[in-house]
Design a protein around this motif. Structure first.
Motif, PDB file in Angstrom:
ATOM      1  N   PRO A   1      -4.475  15.042   5.474  1.00 47.98           N
ATOM      2  CA  PRO A   1      -3.535  13.998   5.040  1.00 47.98           C
ATOM      3  C   PRO A   1      -3.074  14.217   3.602  1.00 47.98           C
ATOM      4  N   TRP A   2      -2.006  13.538   3.249  1.00 46.15           N
ATOM      5  CA  TRP A   2      -1.476  13.573   1.889  1.00 46.15           C
ATOM      6  C   TRP A   2      -0.732  12.272   1.628  1.00 46.15           C
ATOM      7  N   LEU A   3      -0.993  11.649   0.476  1.00 48.09           N
ATOM      8  CA  LEU A   3      -0.383  10.373   0.122  1.00 48.09           C
ATOM      9  C   LEU A   3       0.177  10.453  -1.291  1.00 48.09           C
ATOM     10  N   GLY A   4       1.299   9.782  -1.501  1.00 48.97           N
ATOM     11  CA  GLY A   4       1.877   9.747  -2.837  1.00 48.97           C
ATOM     12  C   GLY A   4       2.591   8.435  -3.087  1.00 48.97           C
ATOM     13  N   LEU A   5       2.690   8.051  -4.354  1.00 50.49           N
ATOM     14  CA  LEU A   5       3.389   6.838  -4.751  1.00 50.49           C
ATOM     15  C   LEU A   5       4.123   7.135  -6.046  1.00 50.49           C
ATOM     16  N   SER A   6       5.421   6.787  -6.110  1.00 57.19           N
ATOM     17  CA  SER A   6       6.195   7.047  -7.322  1.00 57.19           C
ATOM     18  C   SER A   6       6.924   5.789  -7.750  1.00 57.19           C
ATOM     19  N   TYR A   7       7.147   5.698  -9.063  1.00 57.43           N
ATOM     20  CA  TYR A   7       7.820   4.539  -9.648  1.00 57.43           C
ATOM     21  C   TYR A   7       8.854   5.036 -10.654  1.00 57.43           C
ATOM     22  N   ALA A   8      10.113   4.647 -10.452  1.00 55.61           N
ATOM     23  CA  ALA A   8      11.190   5.036 -11.356  1.00 55.61           C
ATOM     24  C   ALA A   8      11.213   4.086 -12.546  1.00 55.61           C
ATOM     25  N   ILE A   9      10.613   4.521 -13.649  1.00 51.93           N
ATOM     26  CA  ILE A   9      10.596   3.694 -14.857  1.00 51.93           C
ATOM     27  C   ILE A   9      12.019   3.437 -15.334  1.00 51.93           C
TER      28      ILE A   9
ATOM     29  N   PRO B   1      16.268   5.551 -14.598  1.00 52.27           N
ATOM     30  CA  PRO B   1      16.881   6.574 -13.742  1.00 52.27           C
ATOM     31  C   PRO B   1      16.461   8.007 -14.053  1.00 52.27           C
ATOM     32  N   GLN B   2      15.935   8.252 -15.247  1.00 54.94           N
ATOM     33  CA  GLN B   2      15.573   9.610 -15.622  1.00 54.94           C
ATOM     34  C   GLN B   2      14.076   9.817 -15.806  1.00 54.94           C
ATOM     35  N   LEU B   3      13.260   8.802 -15.624  1.00 51.82           N
ATOM     36  CA  LEU B   3      11.827   8.912 -15.866  1.00 51.82           C
ATOM     37  C   LEU B   3      11.059   8.414 -14.650  1.00 51.82           C
ATOM     38  N   LEU B   4      10.195   9.268 -14.109  1.00 53.17           N
ATOM     39  CA  LEU B   4       9.440   8.967 -12.895  1.00 53.17           C
ATOM     40  C   LEU B   4       7.951   9.087 -13.175  1.00 53.17           C
ATOM     41  N   ALA B   5       7.182   8.076 -12.750  1.00 55.35           N
ATOM     42  CA  ALA B   5       5.724   8.149 -12.778  1.00 55.35           C
ATOM     43  C   ALA B   5       5.237   8.269 -11.340  1.00 55.35           C
ATOM     44  N   TYR B   6       4.173   9.032 -11.130  1.00 53.27           N
ATOM     45  CA  TYR B   6       3.691   9.220  -9.760  1.00 53.27           C
ATOM     46  C   TYR B   6       2.185   9.436  -9.727  1.00 53.27           C
TER      47      TYR B   6
ATOM     48  N   SER C   1      10.722  13.754 -16.110  1.00 52.69           N
ATOM     49  CA  SER C   1      11.990  13.267 -16.640  1.00 52.69           C
ATOM     50  C   SER C   1      13.016  14.386 -16.565  1.00 52.69           C
ATOM     51  N   GLY C   2      14.256  14.027 -16.261  1.00 54.75           N
ATOM     52  CA  GLY C   2      15.312  15.018 -16.196  1.00 54.75           C
ATOM     53  C   GLY C   2      16.603  14.481 -16.765  1.00 54.75           C
ATOM     54  N   SER C   3      17.274  15.278 -17.568  1.00 53.51           N
ATOM     55  CA  SER C   3      18.560  14.885 -18.143  1.00 53.51           C
ATOM     56  C   SER C   3      19.363  16.144 -18.403  1.00 53.51           C
ATOM     57  N   ARG C   4      20.550  15.969 -18.968  1.00 51.12           N
ATOM     58  CA  ARG C   4      21.405  17.121 -19.261  1.00 51.12           C
ATOM     59  C   ARG C   4      20.847  17.970 -20.395  1.00 51.12           C
ATOM     60  N   THR C   5      19.972  17.404 -21.211  1.00 49.72           N
ATOM     61  CA  THR C   5      19.465  18.132 -22.374  1.00 49.72           C
ATOM     62  C   THR C   5      18.019  18.589 -22.233  1.00 49.72           C
ATOM     63  N   VAL C   6      17.233  17.933 -21.378  1.00 48.84           N
ATOM     64  CA  VAL C   6      15.839  18.342 -21.230  1.00 48.84           C
ATOM     65  C   VAL C   6      15.288  17.869 -19.890  1.00 48.84           C
TER      66      VAL C   6
END
Length: 724
Positions: free
Chosen positions: A484-492, A494-499, A538-543
């Motif tokens: 099995p495999w489980l995951g949970l993510s939260y979009a802090i 639009p560009q920052l994700l915690a998981y 995190s993802g953006s046009r600059t980093v």
């Protein structure tokens, strides 16, 4: 669109391979770049790119609750990399694990050796990597990190490596010529064309051809060889909803390999006094290792509805190897002392004639899957479900492993060949059926849940060949496993994700095929690994950046002395790896920096031998840093590049009584894009290990013997690519 823009679009498509639709989406909205802009493949970064081996369709890497990296064909060309061992230069999570010139690439991910039989994929289907896998017809290499129980029925923890094949794109012709080292010459052609079906559709068929040939003359002495590749990929858009893709690949590499150095008695030799160009496989009777491969695949995709897609994907792989080496192992000193794990203090060693020729390894795979979207309980589910059938066969013959005389670390003592096939080998047949389900469910605007489960039914047979009658040691067993495999993510935002994620994996270990093992060639019980991980992305046009903390635990295997000069390979204790991993891709006008770092705490715990508890595994560095910088300078289209690699100390012996020190290496390069009408020339030059640093690169410990591989000395390379 001007000629420069067209050329840059072609560059992006070369790197993107079959991702024509994705490339069009990423480039169409953009304005035509000026003459100093970087190619779009670099500016785009990793956050927008889907990773095939992740198992969640077109979801970008930045949105998945796991860590992965994608190395494009363009990056491979810029660094002059032609084997999977080159991944160790680019990602801190990927390391060396017995990487010898002219031989199979062996990798570690997060400190674990990954299994060349089970941890490699080609367009998502399992392949055998006990060969020299060509890269000239690959659009990218994907590295998935962590336990891989939902992507693979059986695989070692650490991660998976997936090679993505180049597929037909828009009109493209690229010719490359490169030279390096003592006279290595490489040439390659990449050609793509789309044409019609005679019914008014001028883009229904696509064809892509890749050809490569190389004469190899590396700085390593007595290692001259050659390799070639021929690959053809085609597609047919049968209807708007149905796509058929087929491809075939033929390759061959012939090159003498390089055995490792070792300890001198119980002393670590000073790497500064060892010439890294010396090849201990320099006997007059030494023969090259030969890898021949034939691979083909067929994939049919059908868009059933707006939300559901069906896919059938089949592949075959046929490998033939001639594995040959003048093999140094151990030493009997003048006073009668036998050094089993090293060479003699005076630099001499026992040399053996090793030959295992005409090795056949066949792999077949068929994956049937459905992928789509539905709404249940007011929540949207992105589902993938299917079944994977796979079969692997190895058919070997007797092997030679015969004493040939006494050699030395300076390569000045001749020995005498003895190719008699006195040794046994192990034939295997393995079949598996894997049922899988993956679900990405939108719990709310910001919360997303991830679920994966794979049920594997496998059957394995093995038996000794060239053994005395009645000594074949045939084994046969079947297993049913669920991972099995489980995951949970939260979009802090639009560009920052915690998981956070948790999963399991299964692997299989086989006792080495050597006479000293009482269970030689036999499989051990299934090894179940576990991992949990938390991270930020995190993802953006600059980093683009990510940081994660992981904890992986797996049962450990070791050789236990059972008396009468015999040992038994057993499961004993656990090998636990906890680490902090960080990656960043910084982008600015005219330049950028890719950085990755890993701090790893790897230990052996719970062993039946208390003296082993708390020890570090061999050949695993605790600290790794890798930097790659690029900057436009001077002339329009001119880019300079620099790379820095640092790896901390590694344990040499299992008792941790000896370690090789950490080392660093600096690489420099440059790239110049020259427009000639509607065509482009891309000039590349590079110097690796600019300071000619001398150090031991890695210290694999196998068959109770220490191996030491030096950093390659300063080497140069130059190439020109002509985009017609």
């Amino acid at each position: 669109m001007n000629s420069l823009s067209l050329n840059r679009l072609a560059l992006a498509l070369i790197a993107g391979g079959g991702c024509l639709h994705a490339a069009a989406q990423s480039t169409a909205p953009a304005k035509a770049p000026d003459s100093t802009a970087l190619p779009s493949v670099v500016v785009k970064g990793a956050s927008e790119a889907p990773i095939t081996v992740g198992g969640f369709g077109d979801t970008p890497v930045a949105k998945l609750p796991l860590q992965a990296s994608i190395v494009s064909a363009e990056q491979l060309l810029d660094r002059g990399l032609s084997s999977l061992a080159g991944l160790t230069l680019l990602d801190a999570g990927v390391g060396d694990s017995y990487n010898s010139a002219g031989y199979v690439s062996y990798l570690k991910i997060r400190g674990y050796d990954i299994d060349n039989r089970f941890n490699y994929r080609r367009d998502g289907l399992p392949i055998n990597a006990e060969t020299a896998l060509p890269l000239a017809n690959k659009s990218s290499i994907e590295v998935l990190k962590g336990t891989s129980g939902i992507q693979a029925g059986t695989s070692a923890p650490g991660g998976l490596v997936n090679m993505v094949v180049k597929r037909p794109t828009v009109e493209l012709t690229s010719v490359t010529l490169g030279v390096s080292e003592r006279g290595t010459i490489e040439t390659a052609m990449d050609w793509s064309h789309r044409f019609g079906d005679g019914r008014g559709n001028d883009k229904a068929f696509g064809l892509r051809v890749n050809v490569e040939a190389a004469k190899l003359r590396p700085e390593l002495r007595d290692a001259d060889g050659n390799r070639w590749l021929m690959a053809v990929a085609g597609d047919w858009r049968v209807t708007r909803d149905t796509l058929v893709e087929a491809e075939v690949e033929l390759s061959r590499q012939s090159q003498p390999s390089q055995p490792g150095f070792s300890l001198l008695g119980d002393k670590l030799p000073d790497a500064k006094t060892i010439d890294p160009r010396i090849n201990l496989n320099n006997q007059s009777w030494s023969q090259p290792v030969v890898f021949e491969g034939r691979t083909a695949s067929l994939r049919v995709q059908h868009q059933l509805t707006a939300d559901w897609k069906l896919q059938a994907h089949a592949a075959i792989q046929r490998l033939v190897n001639d594995d040959r080496l003048a093999y140094p192992f151990g030493c009997t000193a003048g006073d009668g002392t036998y050094y089993a794990s090293s060479y003699c203090p005076d630099g001499t060693f026992d040399q053996y004639d090793f030959r295992s020729e005409n090795e056949h390894r066949d792999s077949d795979a068929l994956d049937l899957s459905a992928q789509g979207k539905l709404t249940l309980g007011g929540m949207t589910h992105q589902l993938t479900t299917g079944v994977l059938f796979s079969r692997f066969k190895s058919r070997l013959q007797g092997q030679a492993y015969n004493w040939a005389g006494t050699g030395n670390i300076w390569g000045t003592l001749p020995t005498v060949a003895d190719p008699t096939l006195t040794g046994t080998n192990t034939d295997r047949t393995e079949r598996s059926t894997e049922f899988y389900l993956r679900d990405a469910v939108e719990l709310s605007d910001r919360w997303q849940g991830w679920l994966g489960v794979r049920h594997t039914r496998l059957h394995r047979d093995s038996w000794q060949v060239n053994a005395a009658p009645g000594q074949e040691q045939a084994t046969s067993y079947g297993q049913s496993l669920t991972t099995p495999w489980l995951g949970l993510s939260y979009a802090i935002d639009p560009q920052l994700l915690a998981y956070a994620s948790w999963g399991q994996g299964i692997e299989s270990d086989v006792a080495p095929n050597r006479a000293k093992y009482i269970n030689a060639g036999r499989a051990l019980p299934a090894i179940r690994s576990k991992q949990w991980e938390i991270g930020l992305k995190s993802g953006s046009r600059t980093v683009d950046w990510s940081v994660s903390y992981f904890d992986i635990s797996k049962p450990a295997s070791r050789d236990v002395d059972v008396g009468n000069a015999k040992v038994e390979r057993r499961l004993d204790g656990t090998q636990d790896h906890r680490g902090l991993e960080a990656q960043a891709d910084l982008k600015w006008t005219g330049g950028g920096l890719q950085a990755s770092a890993m701090k790893l705490h790897a230990r052996i715990n719970g062993s039946s031998d208390p003296s082993l508890d708390g020890l570090k595994p061999t050949n695993v560095p605790e600290t790794v840093l890798k930097l790659q910088a690029r900057q436009n300078v001077g002339l329009p289209g001119m880019e300079v590049q620099a790379g820095l690699i640092y790896e901390g100390k590694r344990m040499v012996l299992p008792d941790n009584s000896l370690a090789i020190p950490g080392w660093s290496r600096i690489d420099l390069g440059a790239r110049y894009e020259q427009n000639i009408g509607r065509q482009m020339l891309i000039w590349r030059v590079g110097v690796d290990n600019v300071t000619n640093r001398r150090a031991w690169r890695e210290s694999p410990y196998q068959y109770e013997h220490v191996y030491l591989y030096p950093l390659a000395n300063r080497t140069w390379r130059a190439s020109v690519e002509w985009l017609l």
